[in-house]
Design a protein around this motif. Structure first.
Motif, short mmCIF file in Angstrom:
data_model
loop_
_atom_site.label_atom_id
_atom_site.label_comp_id
_atom_site.label_asym_id
_atom_site.label_seq_id
_atom_site.Cartn_x
_atom_site.Cartn_y
_atom_site.Cartn_z
N THR A 484 0.82 -1.21 0.00
CA THR A 484 0.00 0.00 0.00
C THR A 484 0.86 1.26 0.00
O THR A 484 0.45 2.29 -0.56
CB THR A 484 -0.93 0.01 1.22
N ASP A 485 2.05 1.20 0.61
CA ASP A 485 2.96 2.34 0.57
C ASP A 485 3.42 2.60 -0.86
O ASP A 485 3.61 3.75 -1.27
CB ASP A 485 4.18 2.10 1.47
N VAL A 486 3.62 1.53 -1.61
CA VAL A 486 4.04 1.67 -3.01
C VAL A 486 2.94 2.36 -3.82
O VAL A 486 3.21 3.27 -4.60
CB VAL A 486 4.37 0.28 -3.62
N ILE A 487 1.70 1.95 -3.61
CA ILE A 487 0.58 2.60 -4.31
C ILE A 487 0.55 4.08 -3.98
O ILE A 487 0.36 4.93 -4.87
CB ILE A 487 -0.76 1.93 -3.91
N ASP A 488 0.76 4.41 -2.72
CA ASP A 488 0.70 5.82 -2.29
C ASP A 488 1.78 6.67 -2.94
O ASP A 488 1.61 7.89 -3.04
CB ASP A 488 0.83 5.91 -0.76
N GLU A 489 2.89 6.06 -3.38
CA GLU A 489 3.99 6.82 -3.97
C GLU A 489 3.85 6.99 -5.48
O GLU A 489 4.66 7.69 -6.09
CB GLU A 489 5.33 6.15 -3.65
N LEU A 490 2.85 6.37 -6.09
CA LEU A 490 2.70 6.52 -7.55
C LEU A 490 2.49 7.98 -7.93
O LEU A 490 2.99 8.44 -8.97
CB LEU A 490 1.52 5.68 -8.04
#
Length: 503
Positions: A484-490
């Motif tokens: 979910t952190d990866v999604i937030d950094e898109l």
């Protein structure tokens, strides 16, 4: 960035020498200056260098680097096999230049065990370079084994000694374990595969001014995805656009206990810019998906697993995250593959269902993007001894089936039906967590729906996924970062892309 073989790189050197014109020793000086500059700029906590130089041109680079580092104020010691031995012409010239400097001691390899390494001495490996065609043996093998036992930082010049630029030897081969590899002009294929890339440490590509003309006219099927390629692929949004311009995504996935996978794929599809996003999932996931992904629309595809694939007309489909392999799910997927005319991304359980029967593989429509990890790839196409063989098999299957294969690995490989291979160098070990592949499926499906070609979708999508993961690891660490952190950094990655596009 094109990836060339060792032979092509040698030809590039010769082409540069003939075109500029520049002599081979001047080209060596140019390369050595770049390496010495990088070392001096990054060696902030030590003044002591021990350089191990072979008799060929890689050793010549090392000898020139030793001289340059000494002129920059470092304490330098040089080790060679035999100072009176046979050297290449350019290496010999640089050895003679060293002899004119009283402050540099040239020692034999055999003196290394008695040498006074302190904790901060940096070891610089300039033993063999790209010319190696067989595993290390004799004194070089013994030396590299001893250097690998040292706790000191190790920097390899161009290629870690013992490593081929283009292939792997057997698993018992001795290779210097570098902390940094300063590669001249381009990546080497061996840096990009897990069996051999583990020896390179951090790869730094140094531009030594080889002529651009050679790179332009020389063909290769291998590429590294770099910023220039991404900037050429990325399409900023038009101010006069609307949601209909950015496609309709359908994420088919989820089953009882695995709704989270569908959530991750849906959220990443939304964050990657799809105009409309639908999630086709079992009824047991309704409240979860509507709560966690309110921007997406829910289509019920069954009670506890998906068995109804019918309401997908006009969508670009991403199938597989958390789907399960229930018999009715299998029957529904096989029917969809037989009847489907829509763009597809297949992952996870979609691939596991297909792999149950070899005849199912022929049902995968042309131009489909499939995203197997190594075990899924093996179930689909058979086992191989190593990642090099796996890539060759993937090239065969991509051409045969006319599909795009995203072969997930530390450096994920994108294989096109035309036989081209694109290596991705963004991303990190923080992605080694369940859910990371579901995010990639959502990103790819979203980009494909937005009108990117299959090749562009794979290149941009895999790079985006890795780049967002790099941002996430900076904030949370590789250990603690979540999918979910990866999604937030898109969003941060898209901001960076848009800023570059308009500068």
């Amino acid at each position: 960035m094109k990836v060339f073989t060792a032979e092509q790189i040698r030809n590039w050197d010769q082409f540069t020498i003939s075109q500029e014109p520049v002599s081979s020793v001047q080209l060596m000086e140019r390369a050595s200056m770049e390496a010495a500059h990088w070392i001096s700029e990054n060696a902030k906590n030590t003044r002591k260098m021990a350089l191990f130089c072979g008799n060929g041109n890689n050793g010549g680079d090392g000898l020139a680097i030793a001289r340059m580092l000494y002129m920059k104020g470092f304490d330098v010691d040089v080790f060679v096999n035999d100072p009176k031995g046979k050297f290449s012409e350019d290496a010999l010239l640089n050895l003679k230049r060293l002899r004119d400097i009283s402050g540099i001691t040239v020692r034999k390899f055999s003196e290394m065990p008695q040498y006074g390494f302190d904790d901060k001495t940096i070891i610089i490996d300039a033993l063999l370079g790209t010319g190696l065609s067989r595993p290390l043996e004799g004194i070089y093998k013994m030396l590299v084994e001893e250097l690998n036992e040292k706790k000191n930082t190790r920097i390899s010049i161009d290629v870690p000694s013992g490593l081929s630029a283009d292939m792997m030897f057997d698993n018992s081969t001795t290779v210097l374990k570098a902390d940094y590899t300063l590669s001249f002009q381009c990546w080497k294929r061996s840096f990009l595969h897990p069996e051999t890339g583990k020896y390179t440490g951090k790869v730094v590509v140094l531009d030594i001014g080889l002529t651009e003309k050679y790179k332009t006219i020389t063909e290769t099927p291998y590429f590294v995805i770099d910023d220039l390629l991404i900037e050429s692929v990325f399409k900023p949004r038009s101010d006069f656009s609307h949601k209909g311009n950015y496609g309709k995504v359908g994420i088919i996935g989820g089953s009882y206990g695995k709704i989270g996978a569908a959530v991750l794929a849906t959220r990443s599809a939304l964050k990657a810019g799809a105009g409309l996003t639908f999630t086709i999932a079992p009824q047991c996931g309704y409240e979860i998906l509507q709560t966690t992904c309110p921007e997406a629309m829910f289509i019920e595809g069954g009670e506890n697993y998906v068995n109804d694939f019918s309401e997908v007309e006009g969508m670009t489909l991403g199938i597989g995250p958390g789907l399960g392999t229930h018999e009715e799910t299998e029957a529904g997927l096989i029917k969809l593959l037989k009847d489907n005319r829509m763009p597809l991304v297949l992952d996870a359980d979609a691939l596991n269902i297909i792999s149950k029967k070899q005849k199912n593989i022929r049902l995968i429509p042309e131009k489909t993007i499939i995203t197997p990890h190594p075990k899924e790839f093996e179930r689909l196409f058979g086992s191989t001894e190593n990642s090099y063989q796996r890539l060759e098999l993937a090239k065969e299957k991509a051409k045969e089936l006319r599909v795009y294969i995203v072969l997930k690995d530390h450096h994920t490989q994108i294989i096109t039906p035309q036989g081209n291979v694109f290596y991705n160098i963004t991303g990190n070990a923080g992605l080694a967590k369940g859910g990371s592949g579901d995010i990639l499926t959502g990103i790819l499906t979203s980009l494909l729906a937005q009108g990117y070609s299959e090749e562009e979708t794979c290149i941009l999508g895999v790079w985006l996924h890795g780049k967002a993961a790099d941002y996430a690891s900076e904030k949370h660490s590789k250990e603690s970062m979540l999918p979910t952190d990866v999604i937030d950094e898109l969003g941060a990655v898209f901001i960076e892309l848009n800023n570059k596009k308009f500068l």
